[in-house]
Each structure stands twice: as structure tokens, then as C-alpha cells.
Enzyme design. Sequence first.
Site, PDB file in Angstrom:
ATOM      1  N   ARG A 196       0.824  -1.199   0.000  1.00  0.00           N
ATOM      2  CA  ARG A 196       0.000   0.000   0.000  1.00  0.00           C
ATOM      3  C   ARG A 196       0.858   1.248   0.000  1.00  0.00           C
ATOM      4  NH1 ARG A 196      -4.781  -1.151   1.535  1.00  0.00           N
ATOM      5  NH2 ARG A 196      -5.173  -3.109   2.615  1.00  0.00           N
ATOM      6  N   ASP A 231      -0.775   4.878   0.070  1.00  0.00           N
ATOM      7  CA  ASP A 231      -1.887   5.819  -0.059  1.00  0.00           C
ATOM      8  C   ASP A 231      -1.372   7.180  -0.502  1.00  0.00           C
ATOM      9  OD1 ASP A 231      -3.454   3.762   0.893  1.00  0.00           O
ATOM     10  OD2 ASP A 231      -3.287   4.407   2.980  1.00  0.00           O
ATOM     11  N   TYR A 242       8.290  -1.011   6.024  1.00  0.00           N
ATOM     12  CA  TYR A 242       8.004   0.420   5.960  1.00  0.00           C
ATOM     13  C   TYR A 242       8.867   1.143   6.993  1.00  0.00           C
ATOM     14  CZ  TYR A 242       3.614  -0.386   3.334  1.00  0.00           C
ATOM     15  OH  TYR A 242       2.679  -0.721   2.397  1.00  0.00           O
ATOM     16  N   ARG A 246       0.489   4.084   9.930  1.00  0.00           N
ATOM     17  CA  ARG A 246       0.272   5.470  10.359  1.00  0.00           C
ATOM     18  C   ARG A 246      -0.492   5.523  11.677  1.00  0.00           C
ATOM     19  NH1 ARG A 246      -2.463   7.914   5.250  1.00  0.00           N
ATOM     20  NH2 ARG A 246      -2.643   9.720   6.631  1.00  0.00           N
TER      21      ARG A 246
END
Lengths: 218, 218
Positions: free
Chosen positions: B24, B26, B84, B171
Site C-alpha cells: 500500500r 496511499d 516500511y 500510520r
Amino acid sequence: MQGEIEKAMEHVLRQKITAYGAGRTDAGVHALGQVISFTADTKLEIARMAPALNSQLPTDIRIRRADEADGGFHARFSALARRYVYVALNRSEPTALLRRYVWHIVQPLDVDAMQRGAATLVGVHDFAAWANGTSEVTSTERELYECRLRRKGAFVLLIVEGSGFLRGMVRNIMGTLAEVGLGRRSPNEMTRITESRNRAKAGRTAPACGLCLVRVRY
Amino acid sequence: MQGEIEKAMEHVLRQKITAYGAGRTDAGVHALGQVISFTADTKLEIARMAPALNSQLPTDIRIRRADEADGGFHARFSALARRYVYVALNRSEPTALLRRYVWHIVQPLDVDAMQRGAATLVGVHDFAAWANGTSEVTSTERELYECRLRRKGAFVLLIVEGSGFLRGMVRNIMGTLAEVGLGRRSPNEMTRITESRNRAKAGRTAPACGLCLVRVRY
């Protein structure tokens, strides 16, 4: 950038401001450690100055902090030395995130050869051959305290510190050193270029994006 | 981003392409190591693929390289782990050059407390409390192989590697850990949040700009 900062100062301080910057940052060149001096008559607390200016500035310009200085201080004329770093990314793979901050050079650079060329520039020299136009200044003599190359992973950095710099000087040095690194010139040519005082003898001007003013010493 | 890349592929390969991304990203999230797979019928040499696509892509998207894969390879489903890094800049001074790549947190973070909170997330857990909306997936169980904090100068990094991630998961973890770092929550709350499986128990979603997909393992 200077225009934007003066505009923000005038908005915050409600008076005409002339700001003086310590080091050159032409269009596309970055600065992490630029210093600006100005005189103003204000009751604004100095601790409030940076936040107030930042609230008026575009987000790509940030005032890191503000301090009061002695009356005789001048960001440009009081500076003892400016330090610039030029960053090249030396690998075949391109970069998206760093595209505005590095010069992408695909062919492998011989950093040792570049280092030998760079070392010839340390000391007091007439840098006329390394400047783009010299009309604005009377003397083209400057002193470099440091001029060296460093490889850090895929990055090749040119680190220069000097008393002052002529227009385009760091970018012309880097552009020419890149030609040395690519084997198109010998490191020995650097001395001959300097002695010629002729801009046409030096190589191309490296792109602005790789250059950053990192520190000014007082 | 996926749309831009498919468009470039269709232009270069002159056929309809469906591209699959591994992890992902975003809006506003960055990627240094995204992997994309697609099937195409073409005579274009694989060495020419990346340059050809880059010539069609906006400069903020770069294909670093292209390789041929086995028929069964799928960027998303063949991936064993995604890594990440979330980057916070923890100092009072703002940043101009890094503004799109870091979350600027002015108050000092207690990184040790954050680390204790982060450590509770390593292993197999139901991460429903850490996801923004779970309708798209059937299971909210994931495994984190690594979840740790690191201070590097003024930067505080959250490094996470896991089998997969739910929407907003990194996040939300970082946003909650920042509250731990600021002393607004205790590190022990992290376990209670996870066990609640209730998004409302966790903290705010950290800004997208600080997040970067750095690597996918196969």
C-alpha cells in the site's frame, strides 16, 4: 527567496526591510544553513520572530531560528567562511524522491581522480576560470579551506569551504570534476584551468539541483 | 500512481495492462522499494523496459529496474514481507527541504517509551484496532516480524516489517506511539488497544508524508 523573505518580514514587522544573505543560492540551489541579517525597529519578542515569519512564508522556505546580533553584524560581510556540498547520485537507477536534490550521473565516477583534481584548488587562487561572469566583483581571488570528494554508497559528495565564492563557482568546479571522474579530463588539467583564468577552459556547469549551502561560519 | 504506471505501460507496450503493486502507498505516502508485476506480450528487451517507461512517466515516479519473472510470480501475493519506515523530525526547528518526507514533531519524544510500546506489536496479532476500515478484507490478523524505534540525530524512525498491513495500519501505530512518546499515553496501553480490536481506542493517524515503503521481500 530573498524577495519572499523580505515580503514576510515587512508583513510581520510593518516596515520596509532590506535583508542580506550570507551566501549565494541561485535558482534551484538549496540551503540548509543560510544566514540573513536585517535591521528593524520592533517590539516583537525575538523568540516569536521565526514562527511569525514562517506563518507568512511559502512552505519551501523555513526560518529555523532568529537571534539578535551586535549592531556591526552583517550576514554577508561578517562571514568568515561558507560551506557548500554538491551531491551527485552515481548509479544507473534513477531517483524519484531525490530528483530535486541530486545530479544523477549514470556512468561510474573515478572518485580518486576527482579527489586529486579537487585538491589542487585548496588555498588562495584566482578563480576567474571558475566563475560565470565576473563583472560584479573587482577581485576574483578567493581562498578555499577545504575542497574534497567523498563517496557514500551511491552518492558522491563534493565538500567545499571557502572565504567566498564567485558566481557559479562550485557548480563549475563540480561539472569539471565530473568530467575528470568520467575519464574525459586528467586531474592535472585542474591546475592549468585555474592558471588560465579563462572560463572557457573549464568544463560544464553542474545542475543547480545538486548544490546546497550547508553552513556559514562567523 | 498505479494509474500513471499502467498508462505508461500501455503507451510503451501498446496493449491493455493491469499492474499489481506489492504494498500500500496511499496518497502522500512514498515508496523507495515498491514492486509491480504485470503480464505483457512484447518483443521489447527487458533492459529497455525501465528507460522506456520512465520516458513516459512524470518525474516523481521512476522505475528503478525491470526483470522477467516466473509465470507464477505476483507482486502482491508472492510477497513474503513488506518493510516500511516512518520518519519523524523531532526538533523545534522546522524543515523546508524535507517537509514532504517527515512528520515534524516539536516536543521532545521519549523514544524509550515508544520502543516499549512498539515491542508489544511484534508477532501474530489481530490488528483490527489499528486499521482504518476493514471491509475489504476478511481477516485482520497479520504478523509483524519487526517493530522498533530508532533515534538518529533529530530524526525518530519507526521501522516495521510484516507479512502484510491493513489500511492505515503503520500510520495509526505511529500516531499512537507519538502520543506515548509525548507522555499522553503509557506504553502499556498499546496491548490493551490491540486486544480491544476497536479503532476508536487507538490514537490519531500520523500524516502520510512521513511514511515510506522501503522494501518488499520474496
